[in-house]
Motif scaffolding. Structure first.
Motif, PDB file in Angstrom:
ATOM      1  N   ASP A  55     -16.004  98.360  35.615  1.00 51.20           N
ATOM      2  CA  ASP A  55     -14.763  97.613  35.494  1.00 51.20           C
ATOM      3  C   ASP A  55     -13.770  98.419  34.638  1.00 51.20           C
ATOM      4  OD1 ASP A  55     -13.320  94.860  35.520  1.00 51.20           O
ATOM      5  OD2 ASP A  55     -13.405  95.437  33.392  1.00 51.20           O
ATOM      6  N   GLU A  57     -11.464  97.578  32.516  1.00 49.95           N
ATOM      7  CA  GLU A  57     -11.368  97.142  31.119  1.00 49.95           C
ATOM      8  C   GLU A  57     -12.569  97.613  30.308  1.00 49.95           C
ATOM      9  OE1 GLU A  57     -10.752  92.932  30.998  1.00 49.95           O
ATOM     10  OE2 GLU A  57      -8.830  93.074  32.068  1.00 49.95           O
ATOM     11  N   GLU A  58     -13.742  97.530  30.893  1.00 51.92           N
ATOM     12  CA  GLU A  58     -14.957  98.001  30.216  1.00 51.92           C
ATOM     13  C   GLU A  58     -14.899  99.520  30.020  1.00 51.92           C
ATOM     14  OE1 GLU A  58     -18.473  97.967  28.189  1.00 51.92           O
ATOM     15  OE2 GLU A  58     -17.269  96.244  28.787  1.00 51.92           O
ATOM     16  N   ARG A  61     -12.560 100.269  27.144  1.00 52.82           N
ATOM     17  CA  ARG A  61     -13.211  99.896  25.889  1.00 52.82           C
ATOM     18  C   ARG A  61     -14.217 100.975  25.465  1.00 52.82           C
ATOM     19  NH1 ARG A  61     -13.270  94.690  27.098  1.00 52.82           N
ATOM     20  NH2 ARG A  61     -15.153  94.817  28.338  1.00 52.82           N
ATOM     21  N   SER A  62     -15.008 101.437  26.412  1.00 43.66           N
ATOM     22  CA  SER A  62     -16.000 102.483  26.120  1.00 43.66           C
ATOM     23  C   SER A  62     -15.325 103.779  25.702  1.00 43.66           C
ATOM     24  CB  SER A  62     -16.878 102.741  27.349  1.00 43.66           C
ATOM     25  OG  SER A  62     -17.635 101.612  27.669  1.00 43.66           O
TER      26      SER A  62
END
Length: 75
Positions: A55, A57-58, A61-62
């Motif tokens: 995803d 967004e993930e 973030r990572s």
């Protein structure tokens, strides 16, 4: 333990190959394991092979966390 990095797919190439971009670094990888990947998708890359989709967004973030770790290491 293995480390897989989320990268953005920027070009599909012949022979189940693709070009990805990670912070301005571009690398050709295999997408044979993720044939449904499309330009603009984020894929998880391990030793030159996309092993899954992630995803957006993930992925962001990572990537932020990796950036924070690198900044701490540089301090």
């Amino acid at each position: 333990m293995c480390l897989a990095i989320p990268t953005r797919l920027i070009e599909i190439r012949p022979g189940a190959q693709a070009l990805v971009d990670l912070g301005g670094i571009r690398k050709e990888i295999s997408i044979a394991l993720v044939p449904e990947a499309a330009v603009g998708d984020y894929v998880i890359v391990h030793v030159g092979h996309a092993i899954g989709l992630i995803d957006p967004e993930e992925a962001e973030r990572s990537l932020r966390m990796f950036g924070e770790l690198a900044a701490q290491e540089a301090s």
